[in-house]
Design a protein around this motif. Structure first.
Motif, short mmCIF file in Angstrom:
data_model
loop_
_atom_site.label_atom_id
_atom_site.label_comp_id
_atom_site.label_asym_id
_atom_site.label_seq_id
_atom_site.Cartn_x
_atom_site.Cartn_y
_atom_site.Cartn_z
N VAL A 103 30.33 39.44 29.78
CA VAL A 103 29.83 38.39 30.68
C VAL A 103 29.35 39.07 31.98
N LEU A 104 30.17 39.99 32.47
CA LEU A 104 29.80 40.69 33.72
C LEU A 104 28.56 41.56 33.51
N LYS A 105 28.47 42.18 32.32
CA LYS A 105 27.32 43.02 31.99
C LYS A 105 26.04 42.18 31.98
N PHE A 106 26.15 40.96 31.46
CA PHE A 106 25.00 40.05 31.41
C PHE A 106 24.56 39.70 32.83
N ARG A 107 25.54 39.48 33.70
CA ARG A 107 25.18 39.17 35.09
C ARG A 107 24.45 40.35 35.73
N MET A 108 24.97 41.55 35.48
CA MET A 108 24.32 42.76 36.02
C MET A 108 22.90 42.88 35.50
N ALA A 109 22.73 42.66 34.19
CA ALA A 109 21.41 42.84 33.56
C ALA A 109 20.39 41.85 34.10
N THR A 110 20.84 40.70 34.56
CA THR A 110 19.91 39.67 35.03
C THR A 110 19.81 39.64 36.56
N GLY A 111 20.71 40.34 37.22
CA GLY A 111 20.71 40.33 38.69
C GLY A 111 20.95 38.93 39.24
N ALA A 112 21.51 38.05 38.42
CA ALA A 112 21.69 36.66 38.85
C ALA A 112 22.98 36.51 39.64
N SER A 113 23.06 35.42 40.41
CA SER A 113 24.25 35.16 41.20
C SER A 113 25.40 34.76 40.27
N SER A 114 25.07 33.95 39.27
CA SER A 114 26.10 33.41 38.39
C SER A 114 25.62 33.46 36.94
N VAL A 115 26.55 33.28 36.02
CA VAL A 115 26.15 33.23 34.61
C VAL A 115 26.74 32.01 33.94
N MET A 116 26.04 31.55 32.91
CA MET A 116 26.43 30.34 32.19
C MET A 116 26.50 30.69 30.70
N ILE A 117 27.64 30.38 30.08
CA ILE A 117 27.87 30.81 28.69
C ILE A 117 27.99 29.59 27.78
N ALA A 118 27.22 29.58 26.70
CA ALA A 118 27.33 28.48 25.73
C ALA A 118 28.00 28.97 24.44
N ARG A 119 27.21 29.60 23.54
CA ARG A 119 27.74 29.87 22.19
C ARG A 119 29.00 30.73 22.19
N ALA A 120 29.06 31.75 23.04
CA ALA A 120 30.27 32.60 23.03
C ALA A 120 31.50 31.78 23.37
N ALA A 121 31.33 30.76 24.22
CA ALA A 121 32.45 29.90 24.60
C ALA A 121 32.71 28.83 23.55
N GLN A 122 31.66 28.46 22.84
CA GLN A 122 31.83 27.51 21.74
C GLN A 122 32.71 28.14 20.65
N TYR A 123 32.46 29.41 20.35
CA TYR A 123 33.21 30.09 19.29
C TYR A 123 34.64 30.38 19.74
N ASN A 124 34.78 30.83 20.99
CA ASN A 124 36.13 31.15 21.48
C ASN A 124 36.12 31.05 23.00
N SER A 125 36.67 29.94 23.51
CA SER A 125 36.55 29.68 24.96
C SER A 125 37.42 30.62 25.80
N SER A 126 38.28 31.42 25.14
CA SER A 126 39.05 32.38 25.94
C SER A 126 38.18 33.58 26.34
N VAL A 127 36.90 33.53 25.99
CA VAL A 127 35.97 34.57 26.47
C VAL A 127 35.94 34.60 28.01
N PHE A 128 36.38 33.51 28.65
CA PHE A 128 36.39 33.45 30.11
C PHE A 128 37.60 34.20 30.70
N ARG A 129 38.52 34.63 29.85
CA ARG A 129 39.74 35.27 30.37
C ARG A 129 39.47 36.70 30.83
N LYS A 130 39.81 36.95 32.09
CA LYS A 130 39.66 38.31 32.63
C LYS A 130 40.56 39.28 31.86
N GLU A 131 41.73 38.76 31.41
CA GLU A 131 42.72 39.62 30.74
C GLU A 131 42.34 39.91 29.31
N GLY A 132 41.27 39.31 28.82
CA GLY A 132 40.84 39.57 27.44
C GLY A 132 40.93 38.33 26.58
#
Ligand code: FNR
Length: 336
Positions: A223-252
């Motif tokens: 998620v952080l890599k995607f933000r870096m690649a786009t230079g955007a302020s924030s990122v919005m996640i759909a499918r990765a969170a649909q499959y497993n919403s713990s993708v938002f966990r910093k701890e893994g």
């Protein structure tokens, strides 16, 4: 309540059917900063009635014709939830925003949906080619609504055209803009144009929310890599969170056999409708739908059957009993 900021945020994207209350709460608990509702079409939303549901502790927007719950929200998400509308009508858009503005933190207009239903109704991606309509909708919202207004777009075939549109949108006074790095014709398997999002992010002064990166996202680091690649302020996640919403966990990320029961507990606690719960768990299982557990889910015809698969039948019965007792005490019934 402080005004919602879209700077430096990790966001659950709007997803029809998936983005109902249980998934939004789960995403927040796993670490999402902001959660978008599924898109709800203006004409459907304006015929709802706001009801305080004392049994569940929620605010329900109930369809006046068929009694179904069109939108359910609660205190836990009120500072973080963004309501997404499907609209092509500046007046109706404001009417919807006024209906929900006290219960949500932000209001978003879908300008990216490529589905026939949206395009035919002049909504979603149909708006990308109508800058005057976009201006009317957004300026009307910004001047009449107390909460921040945003919109979510796709790319136009040409980057200059997309930048012009993004500037037009910024000039309407919106708080942020989400950009999905694909055109209306491109499908999820096409690469996301991170470079185009970067150009837009460099050009605008409002926060840009990058979207479309799920193909390369399987963890919080991605998620952080995607933000870096786009230079955007924030990122919005759909499918990765649909499959497993713990993708938002910093701890893994957590395994699905922990995530699904957590999700189901929320479905039980907020009395989510069976068809929605079943659909969402099917989407989470993906290939695992072929396993014995997956097959049991596919064959299930009642919520009891689903909760039994994940060992939650007793919890379901206990909560249902609580709701029944509370409704007798309050002399009200739960909406369907
Ligand atoms: C979506 N998408 C979507 N977009 C939107 O603005 N409103 C919506 O209601 C929906 N509904 C929806 C449902 C489902 C099941 C999916 C998978 C997608 C599009 C979504 O928000 C996002 O723009 C794309 O999926 C690209 O982002 P990801 O998946 O690469 O993170």
């Amino acid at each position: 309540m402080s005004r919602l900021s879209y700077v430096d945020k990790i966001i659950l994207a709007p997803m029809v059917r998936m983005g109902t209350l249980p998934l939004r709460l789960l995403a927040l608990r796993y670490g999402a900063d902001i959660v978008y509702t599924e898109e709800i079409v203006d004409k459907k939303m304006v015929r709802t009635k706001r009801v305080v549901n004392d049994i569940l502790g929620t605010i329900d927007f109930i369809d006046e014709f068929d009694g179904s719950v069109v939108f359910r929200t609660c205190n836990e998400e009120s500072n973080y939830v963004v309501f997404q509308v499907g609209t092509s009508d500046p007046e109706l858009a404001v009417q919807v925003a006024k209906t929900v503005e006290k219960d949500v933190a932000g209001f978003d207009v879908n300008m990216g949906c490529p589905k026939e239903f949206s395009i035919k109704g002049g909504m979603g991606a149909a708006l990308l080619k109508q800058p005057d309509k976009v201006k009317d909708i957004l300026t009307n919202l910004v001047s009449n609504v107390a909460i921040p207004v945003t919109c979510k777009i796709r790319l136009l075939p040409n980057i200059e055209e997309t930048m012009d549109l993004a500037r037009t949108i910024q000039n309407c006074g919106v708080a942020a803009i989400a950009v999905h790095g694909r055109t209306k014709e491109e499908r999820p398997q096409h690469p996301n144009n991170n470079e185009a999002i970067k150009r837009i992010a460099e050009d605008l002064s409002i926060p840009v929310i990058a979207n479309g990166g799920s193909k390369e996202i399987d963890s919080y680091e991605h998620v952080l890599k995607f933000r870096m690649a786009t230079g955007a302020s924030s990122v919005m996640i759909a499918r990765a969170a649909q499959y497993n919403s713990s993708v938002f966990r910093k701890e893994g990320k957590l395994p699905l056999d922990e995530v699904i029961p957590e999700y189901l507990r929320l479905c039980i606690e907020y009395d989510n409708v069976f068809t929605n719960t079943k659909y969402c768990v099917q989407m989470m299982l993906r290939d695992l739908q072929e396993t014995p557990m997956g097959k049991r889910l596919l064959e299930s015809k009642t919520e009891e059957e689903i909760y039994k698969i994940w060992g939650l039948l007793d919890y379901y019965k206990k909560k249902q009993e609580e709701f029944k007792n509370l409704s007798l005490k309050l002399q009200v019934t739960l909406p369907s």
